[in-house]
Design a protein around this motif. Structure first.
Motif, PDB file in Angstrom:
ATOM      1  N   ASP A 153      -1.889  -4.367  -6.072  1.00 30.31           N
ATOM      2  CA  ASP A 153      -2.991  -4.609  -5.406  1.00 30.31           C
ATOM      3  C   ASP A 153      -4.152  -4.114  -6.346  1.00 30.31           C
ATOM      4  OD1 ASP A 153      -1.743  -4.656  -2.776  1.00 30.31           O
ATOM      5  OD2 ASP A 153      -2.054  -2.951  -2.437  1.00 30.31           O
ATOM      6  N   THR A 156      -6.524  -6.957  -6.708  1.00 28.37           N
ATOM      7  CA  THR A 156      -7.659  -7.554  -5.301  1.00 28.37           C
ATOM      8  C   THR A 156      -8.547  -6.323  -4.790  1.00 28.37           C
ATOM      9  OG1 THR A 156      -5.391  -7.955  -4.419  1.00 28.37           O
ATOM     10  CG2 THR A 156      -7.347  -7.480  -2.828  1.00 28.37           C
ATOM     11  N   LEU A 157      -8.020  -4.884  -5.840  1.00 26.02           N
ATOM     12  CA  LEU A 157      -9.501  -4.085  -4.977  1.00 26.02           C
ATOM     13  C   LEU A 157     -10.580  -3.666  -6.114  1.00 26.02           C
ATOM     14  CD1 LEU A 157      -6.998  -0.663  -4.794  1.00 26.02           C
ATOM     15  CD2 LEU A 157      -8.748  -2.250  -2.717  1.00 26.02           C
ATOM     16  N   ARG A 188     -14.182  -6.269   2.906  1.00 27.18           N
ATOM     17  CA  ARG A 188     -12.957  -6.738   3.184  1.00 27.18           C
ATOM     18  C   ARG A 188     -12.432  -4.766   2.118  1.00 27.18           C
ATOM     19  NH1 ARG A 188     -12.874 -10.033  -2.356  1.00 27.18           N
ATOM     20  NH2 ARG A 188     -10.557  -9.441  -2.174  1.00 27.18           N
ATOM     21  N   VAL A 189     -13.235  -4.397   1.802  1.00 27.20           N
ATOM     22  CA  VAL A 189     -12.350  -2.599   1.641  1.00 27.20           C
ATOM     23  C   VAL A 189     -12.329  -2.415   2.667  1.00 27.20           C
ATOM     24  CG1 VAL A 189     -13.583  -0.548   1.252  1.00 27.20           C
ATOM     25  CG2 VAL A 189     -13.959  -2.646  -0.165  1.00 27.20           C
ATOM     26  N   ASP A 191     -11.477  -3.571   6.187  1.00 29.43           N
ATOM     27  CA  ASP A 191     -10.002  -4.011   6.584  1.00 29.43           C
ATOM     28  C   ASP A 191      -8.438  -3.859   5.685  1.00 29.43           C
ATOM     29  OD1 ASP A 191     -11.490  -5.160   7.676  1.00 29.43           O
ATOM     30  OD2 ASP A 191     -11.327  -7.715   6.991  1.00 29.43           O
ATOM     31  N   TYR A 192      -8.740  -3.477   4.197  1.00 27.07           N
ATOM     32  CA  TYR A 192      -7.804  -2.943   3.682  1.00 27.07           C
ATOM     33  C   TYR A 192      -7.497  -1.532   3.846  1.00 27.07           C
ATOM     34  CZ  TYR A 192      -4.422  -1.742  -0.589  1.00 27.07           C
ATOM     35  OH  TYR A 192      -4.138  -1.304  -1.374  1.00 27.07           O
ATOM     36  N   GLN A 195      -5.483  -0.383   7.022  1.00 25.34           N
ATOM     37  CA  GLN A 195      -4.371  -1.086   6.798  1.00 25.34           C
ATOM     38  C   GLN A 195      -3.323   0.618   6.225  1.00 25.34           C
ATOM     39  OE1 GLN A 195      -2.137  -3.980   8.704  1.00 25.34           O
ATOM     40  NE2 GLN A 195      -0.843  -2.060   8.133  1.00 25.34           N
TER      41      GLN A 195
END
Length: 395
Positions: A153, A156-157, A188-189, A191-192, A195
């Protein structure tokens, strides 16, 4: 106080990038603050560049706020960075033990292993893009280890952090588009990590996020929003700042090989050298506060609601604090720089950052002692974090 414009931060950073010189910062700020520790580069905007002035603004009881000073994609104040005392202390206490010197000693072997695994990939090649092949992945890998997140990940981060700190860089200067990119990166941070938190509720592990589920504030568990706001802080603080600092260090050493040779000849000097390069380079240059009252800073009237930029890079050259401040001296003692900020909001991860920087300098110069800048390498950077995009090294 009136709400700040959603594009205030982007507009201000755009202005300051032209007003300040991120590529030659030391003589630039020395000249700007030659007459006073506080200046007014724009109507209603003040900049403080002396240690005394920054101490006034950052004192525990100072009438300045962090809560609405910055919007870089966050929809709520980042915890604890954008909370004011006494609320700030409740959350800071929860996080301080995670990044204490003792905790960092416990993960040093893993930090050393991460540094060497990266060097393994390019040592025999005789060259590398230091930014992309070491400075960027190194703190990201360590952050993922601490947070219990998969290494797959990392990119992505990193893309989220790039959107927050470098929105539209090299592509657009449109303020609305820059704000849109930042807001999208921030979402996006959220949302990630929403989860991740949901997954840890189902299956806790031995990591930072799982630890959030076990602690309380004001005799109650943390809310999901509070955990998200802490994860946001840890992410933006854990990746880009160390990356930028490493590129600044290596650019300095590459331009000044006699200092590089000091580290090679005597590795025991690395911790002090790290402190002096932090003072001299101060890659995270600017911090922001908002006045909550009509008051004075260094005798200058500042009205309620007006913004004050703390120029820590200038304060790290304050001759009242540092003898001969324009000379880089790896044996400088004491070295009371404020590269990690000042006051109650001093960088939460400073002990981790120091460990990462010291290990990187140690392992790099142990394995690749005779390196240099590749001819033609572009060493330019931008604000608010002075990262060098493509630092090319050869050996």
């Amino acid at each position: 106080m009136d709400k700040l414009s959603p594009t205030w931060f982007a507009e201000t950073m755009g202005f300051l990038t032209g007003y300040l010189d991120p590529n030659n910062p030391q003589p630039d700020v020395q000249k700007k603050f030659a007459e006073s520790g506080i200046i007014q580069p724009q109507d209603g905007l003040f900049m403080v560049g002396s240690r005394e002035g920054i101490t006034q603004v950052c004192g525990r009881d100072a009438a300045f706020s962090s809560e609405e000073a910055i919007r870089i994609g966050n929809i709520r104040p980042q915890i604890p960075m954008h909370l004011d005392p006494p609320e700030h202390a409740k959350y800071r206490k929860l996080l301080d033990h995670l990044f204490s010197p003792k905790q960092m000693t416990g993960v040093e072997d893993e930090i050393v292993n991460r540094a060497n695994s990266l060097i393994d990939a390019f040592q025999d090649r005789g060259e590398c893009n230091f930014t992309n092949e070491f400075a960027e992945p190194y703190p990201g890998m360590i952050f993922l280890d601490l947070m219990g997140l998969p290494q797959s990940d990392r990119l992505t981060l990193q893309s989220m952090v790039d959107a927050i700190f470098h929105p539209g860089e090299g592509v657009t200067t449109d303020i609305d588009e820059i704000a849109r990119i930042q807001n999208e990166g921030g979402q996006r941070v959220y949302d990630y990590f929403e989860q991740v938190i949901a997954d840890r509720r189902k299956k806790p592990s031995d990591d930072v996020v799982s630890g959030f589920l076990e602690v309380e504030v004001d005799d109650r568990p943390l809310t999901t929003e509070e955990m998200l706001d802490m994860c946001f802080t840890l992410l933006v603080g854990g990746l880009d700042t160390v990356k930028a600092t490493l590129t600044a260090f290596m650019a300095f050493l590459g331009r000044n090989p006699s200092y590089r040779d000091q580290l090679v000849a005597d590795p025991t000097t690395i911790p002090q050298a790290t402190e002096e390069m932090l003072r001299w380079e101060t890659p995270t240059t600017l911090f922001i506060r908002r006045s909550t009252a009509n008051q004075e800073v260094l005798g200058c009237p500042v009205k309620e609601g007006q913004m004050v930029i703390l120029n820590n890079a200038a304060a790290n050259l304050d001759p009242d604090v540092f003898p001969d401040p324009m000379t880089v001296d790896f044996s400088r003692k004491p070295n009371r720089h404020i590269a990690f900020g000042a006051g109650v909001h001093r960088c939460l991860g400073s002990h981790l950052a120091r460990r990462e920087l010291n290990v990187a300098m140690q392992e790099w110069h142990r394995r690749i002692p005779n390196w240099s800048l590749k001819p033609g390498t572009n060493l330019s950077s931008m604000l608010p974090i002075r990262n060098i995009d493509n630092l090319e090294l050869i050996w």
